[in-house]
Design a protein around this motif. Structure first.
Motif, PDB file in Angstrom:
ATOM      1  N   VAL A 336     -30.550  -7.305  90.464  1.00 48.45           N
ATOM      2  CA  VAL A 336     -29.199  -7.853  90.543  1.00 48.45           C
ATOM      3  C   VAL A 336     -28.247  -6.720  90.893  1.00 48.45           C
ATOM      4  O   VAL A 336     -28.176  -5.720  90.172  1.00 48.45           O
ATOM      5  N   GLN A 337     -27.544  -6.860  92.009  1.00 51.62           N
ATOM      6  CA  GLN A 337     -26.593  -5.848  92.448  1.00 51.62           C
ATOM      7  C   GLN A 337     -25.196  -6.290  92.042  1.00 51.62           C
ATOM      8  O   GLN A 337     -24.673  -7.283  92.548  1.00 51.62           O
ATOM      9  N   LEU A 338     -24.592  -5.565  91.111  1.00 56.49           N
ATOM     10  CA  LEU A 338     -23.265  -5.887  90.598  1.00 56.49           C
ATOM     11  C   LEU A 338     -22.247  -4.979  91.283  1.00 56.49           C
ATOM     12  O   LEU A 338     -22.287  -3.762  91.125  1.00 56.49           O
ATOM     13  N   MET A 339     -21.337  -5.559  92.060  1.00 55.00           N
ATOM     14  CA  MET A 339     -20.298  -4.786  92.739  1.00 55.00           C
ATOM     15  C   MET A 339     -19.055  -4.711  91.859  1.00 55.00           C
ATOM     16  O   MET A 339     -18.523  -5.750  91.446  1.00 55.00           O
ATOM     17  N   VAL A 340     -18.617  -3.482  91.575  1.00 57.99           N
ATOM     18  CA  VAL A 340     -17.480  -3.263  90.695  1.00 57.99           C
ATOM     19  C   VAL A 340     -16.581  -2.176  91.267  1.00 57.99           C
ATOM     20  O   VAL A 340     -16.954  -1.453  92.196  1.00 57.99           O
ATOM     21  N   GLU A 341     -15.385  -2.050  90.700  1.00 60.49           N
ATOM     22  CA  GLU A 341     -14.492  -0.952  91.078  1.00 60.49           C
ATOM     23  C   GLU A 341     -15.173   0.371  90.729  1.00 60.49           C
ATOM     24  O   GLU A 341     -15.884   0.462  89.715  1.00 60.49           O
ATOM     25  N   PRO A 342     -14.988   1.425  91.551  1.00 59.75           N
ATOM     26  CA  PRO A 342     -15.671   2.704  91.316  1.00 59.75           C
ATOM     27  C   PRO A 342     -15.488   3.248  89.906  1.00 59.75           C
ATOM     28  O   PRO A 342     -16.442   3.749  89.297  1.00 59.75           O
ATOM     29  N   GLN A 343     -14.269   3.130  89.357  1.00 53.22           N
ATOM     30  CA  GLN A 343     -14.017   3.698  88.025  1.00 53.22           C
ATOM     31  C   GLN A 343     -14.726   2.923  86.916  1.00 53.22           C
ATOM     32  O   GLN A 343     -14.862   3.410  85.793  1.00 53.22           O
ATOM     33  N   ALA A 344     -15.207   1.699  87.242  1.00 56.11           N
ATOM     34  CA  ALA A 344     -15.884   0.887  86.224  1.00 56.11           C
ATOM     35  C   ALA A 344     -17.375   1.171  86.145  1.00 56.11           C
ATOM     36  O   ALA A 344     -18.037   0.726  85.203  1.00 56.11           O
ATOM     37  N   VAL A 345     -17.932   1.928  87.098  1.00 54.06           N
ATOM     38  CA  VAL A 345     -19.377   2.161  87.138  1.00 54.06           C
ATOM     39  C   VAL A 345     -19.899   2.829  85.869  1.00 54.06           C
ATOM     40  O   VAL A 345     -20.854   2.339  85.251  1.00 54.06           O
ATOM     41  N   PRO A 346     -19.326   3.965  85.420  1.00 48.16           N
ATOM     42  CA  PRO A 346     -19.878   4.594  84.208  1.00 48.16           C
ATOM     43  C   PRO A 346     -19.745   3.722  82.966  1.00 48.16           C
ATOM     44  O   PRO A 346     -20.634   3.710  82.111  1.00 48.16           O
ATOM     45  N   VAL A 347     -18.651   2.963  82.882  1.00 46.27           N
ATOM     46  CA  VAL A 347     -18.446   2.086  81.723  1.00 46.27           C
ATOM     47  C   VAL A 347     -19.499   0.992  81.697  1.00 46.27           C
ATOM     48  O   VAL A 347     -20.144   0.744  80.664  1.00 46.27           O
ATOM     49  N   LEU A 348     -19.683   0.320  82.835  1.00 47.15           N
ATOM     50  CA  LEU A 348     -20.651  -0.774  82.899  1.00 47.15           C
ATOM     51  C   LEU A 348     -22.068  -0.254  82.721  1.00 47.15           C
ATOM     52  O   LEU A 348     -22.872  -0.856  81.988  1.00 47.15           O
ATOM     53  N   SER A 349     -22.406   0.855  83.379  1.00 47.50           N
ATOM     54  CA  SER A 349     -23.762   1.400  83.282  1.00 47.50           C
ATOM     55  C   SER A 349     -24.106   1.742  81.839  1.00 47.50           C
ATOM     56  O   SER A 349     -25.195   1.417  81.344  1.00 47.50           O
ATOM     57  N   SER A 350     -23.190   2.398  81.155  1.00 53.02           N
ATOM     58  CA  SER A 350     -23.427   2.780  79.756  1.00 53.02           C
ATOM     59  C   SER A 350     -23.596   1.548  78.871  1.00 53.02           C
ATOM     60  O   SER A 350     -24.516   1.481  78.042  1.00 53.02           O
ATOM     61  N   ALA A 351     -22.715   0.545  79.075  1.00 55.38           N
ATOM     62  CA  ALA A 351     -22.773  -0.662  78.249  1.00 55.38           C
ATOM     63  C   ALA A 351     -24.078  -1.425  78.470  1.00 55.38           C
ATOM     64  O   ALA A 351     -24.696  -1.908  77.505  1.00 55.38           O
ATOM     65  N   LEU A 352     -24.530  -1.521  79.711  1.00 52.49           N
ATOM     66  CA  LEU A 352     -25.760  -2.261  79.991  1.00 52.49           C
ATOM     67  C   LEU A 352     -26.984  -1.533  79.438  1.00 52.49           C
ATOM     68  O   LEU A 352     -27.910  -2.164  78.908  1.00 52.49           O
ATOM     69  N   ARG A 353     -26.990  -0.216  79.554  1.00 55.24           N
ATOM     70  CA  ARG A 353     -28.120   0.540  78.987  1.00 55.24           C
ATOM     71  C   ARG A 353     -28.181   0.380  77.474  1.00 55.24           C
ATOM     72  O   ARG A 353     -29.262   0.226  76.899  1.00 55.24           O
ATOM     73  N   GLU A 354     -27.025   0.401  76.825  1.00 51.70           N
ATOM     74  CA  GLU A 354     -26.985   0.241  75.368  1.00 51.70           C
ATOM     75  C   GLU A 354     -27.540  -1.124  74.937  1.00 51.70           C
ATOM     76  O   GLU A 354     -28.098  -1.244  73.845  1.00 51.70           O
ATOM     77  N   ARG A 355     -27.413  -2.116  75.809  1.00 53.94           N
ATOM     78  CA  ARG A 355     -27.871  -3.462  75.482  1.00 53.94           C
ATOM     79  C   ARG A 355     -29.295  -3.726  76.005  1.00 53.94           C
ATOM     80  O   ARG A 355     -29.748  -4.867  76.050  1.00 53.94           O
ATOM     81  N   GLY A 356     -29.968  -2.653  76.438  1.00 58.16           N
ATOM     82  CA  GLY A 356     -31.382  -2.760  76.778  1.00 58.16           C
ATOM     83  C   GLY A 356     -31.721  -3.093  78.219  1.00 58.16           C
ATOM     84  O   GLY A 356     -32.894  -3.314  78.537  1.00 58.16           O
ATOM     85  N   TRP A 357     -30.720  -3.085  79.104  1.00 62.23           N
ATOM     86  CA  TRP A 357     -31.022  -3.387  80.500  1.00 62.23           C
ATOM     87  C   TRP A 357     -31.565  -2.168  81.214  1.00 62.23           C
ATOM     88  O   TRP A 357     -31.156  -1.031  80.957  1.00 62.23           O
ATOM     89  N   ALA A 358     -32.500  -2.394  82.148  1.00 60.75           N
ATOM     90  CA  ALA A 358     -33.057  -1.315  82.960  1.00 60.75           C
ATOM     91  C   ALA A 358     -32.265  -1.211  84.249  1.00 60.75           C
ATOM     92  O   ALA A 358     -32.182  -2.176  85.023  1.00 60.75           O
ATOM     93  N   LEU A 359     -31.660  -0.048  84.477  1.00 65.01           N
ATOM     94  CA  LEU A 359     -30.845   0.161  85.673  1.00 65.01           C
ATOM     95  C   LEU A 359     -31.622   0.963  86.694  1.00 65.01           C
ATOM     96  O   LEU A 359     -32.442   1.826  86.353  1.00 65.01           O
ATOM     97  N   ARG A 360     -31.339   0.677  87.965  1.00 61.90           N
ATOM     98  CA  ARG A 360     -31.971   1.400  89.075  1.00 61.90           C
ATOM     99  C   ARG A 360     -30.901   2.185  89.816  1.00 61.90           C
ATOM    100  O   ARG A 360     -29.756   1.747  89.947  1.00 61.90           O
ATOM    101  N   GLN A 361     -31.296   3.324  90.346  1.00 60.63           N
ATOM    102  CA  GLN A 361     -30.363   4.141  91.135  1.00 60.63           C
ATOM    103  C   GLN A 361     -30.203   3.537  92.518  1.00 60.63           C
ATOM    104  O   GLN A 361     -31.123   2.981  93.057  1.00 60.63           O
TER     105      GLN A 361
END
Length: 361
Positions: A336-361
């Motif tokens: 799933v590719q989530l398009m967000v404002e650039p400044q929201a990337v670290p916030v969203l990435s951190s929140a999703l990892r904390e909730r157990g999601w696997a992120l890809r580079q």
């Protein structure tokens, strides 16, 4: 507007009828195929019963080749105070009406820039036009009351009115709709007899390019037959670009270093022209294009996964501007590719990892 008559209960006509009935307009439905009209009525788009007298607005939702004849018949019978069509080509039907000698003050050609790969009343939805441009092509002859009725229709459908000259509209849709459809079909045609092993490698890129090739050919023959000149002119330009690109690729095969350099420059120039054109495509809600960054999440193909991701993004206070899904070949998983404002990337990435999601580079 209190009453309307929709003539033609396919995707566009039924969708408009659904939108109008939801806003309290009494809609009468007519179609050369009574079964289609019955289906539209069963969906809540209106009634099959003919109106007892002239309605406020008659909407002709028929293929371009039949629009003028249907409109002329309706106008001679006095079925409405105002008349419009929603065909995808505007110049031809108007000239046909002029040749038939009908009073054009009560007529306005329009085109809602919205649709689906599916056709017929069962594909219709009352929100099909929401946020989409709806082209109006009034002339000096158009009665103000008819223009106001058309604007009211557009408002009821929650579309965005755009006023254009009819022939300018036809050139524009040739560029942004008709020519791309043929190009998509040409790319998809390459897959028809391709090896199965090659087809199984299809990813999101080929799906994006060929998506609109799934549309009904009969419908597109009607559309292209009404606008062949502008489409042919554009395809001639595409053909010239293809010829140059083929020559550049052949040069890249050469053992001569200068030819390879020239070929590479030619390919780069074409790709950069593509970049320059792509950035002109309007962005979200028709606004100027904006640059978003992508957070890629690996998900299993199970119910509720997308809802969880959106809920977690909401808890993090991040708005998802756009979303795409790429399905993994041969696996019950996807990206799933989530398009967000650039400044929201670290916030969203951190929140999703904390909730157990696997992120890809």
């Amino acid at each position: 507007m209190r009453t309307a008559l929709v003539i033609g209960t396919g995707l566009i006509g039924t969708s408009a009828a659904l939108a109008l009935t939801r806003r309290g307009v009494t809609v009468h439905l007519a179609d050369h195929d009574p079964e289609q009209a019955r289906t539209a009525a069963a969906l809540g788009a209106g009634t099959e019963a003919p109106p007892e007298g002239p309605v406020d607005l008659a909407i002709v939702a028929a293929p371009p080749a039949h629009v003028a004849a249907i409109l002329a018949d309706a106008m001679r019978r006095g079925l409405a105070r105002g008349y419009l069509d929603v065909a995808s080509v505007k110049g031809g039907p108007r000239r046909e009406l002029e040749a038939l000698g009908v009073d054009l003050s009560a007529y306005l050609g329009t085109h809602p820039m919205s649709g689906r790969e599916k056709s017929g009343p069962l594909a219709a939805t009352g929100d099909l036009f929401e946020g989409r441009p709806w082209v109006l092509t009034p002339t000096r002859d158009t009665d103000t009351e008819v223009l106001n009725l058309a604007l009211e229709l557009v408002s009821h459908c929650r579309a965005v009115p755009v006023v254009m000259d009819a022939d300018a509209h036809d050139r524009a849709v040739a560029l942004v709709s008709h020519m791309p459809h043929l190009v998509s079909s040409m790319v998809a045609a390459r897959l028809e007899h391709a090896d199965e092993a090659a087809v199984r490698l299809c990813g999101q890129g080929i799906r994006d390019v060929t998506r609109i090739a799934a549309s009904d050919p009969r419908m597109w023959i009607d559309i292209l037959s009404a606008n062949p000149g502008p489409v042919a002119d554009l395809l001639a330009d595409v053909a010239a670009d293809l010829e140059e690109t083929v020559g550049a690729l052949r040069a890249l095969q050469s053992s001569d270093e200068d030819k390879r350099r020239t070929g590479g420059s030619g390919i780069e120039a074409m790709l950069r022209r593509g970049n320059a054109g792509q950035v002109r495509v309007p962005g979200k809600h028709g606004s100027a294009p904006r640059v978003y960054e992508t957070v890629v999440v690996l998900i299993d193909d199970q119910p509720g996964q997308l809802a969880r991701i959106f809920a977690d993004a909401d808890r993090a206070g991040v708005n998802i501007e756009d979303v795409r899904i790429e399905h993994a070949t041969g696996q019950q998983a996807g990206l799933v590719q989530l398009m967000v404002e650039p400044q929201a990337v670290p916030v969203l990435s951190s929140a999703l990892r904390e909730r157990g999601w696997a992120l890809r580079q």
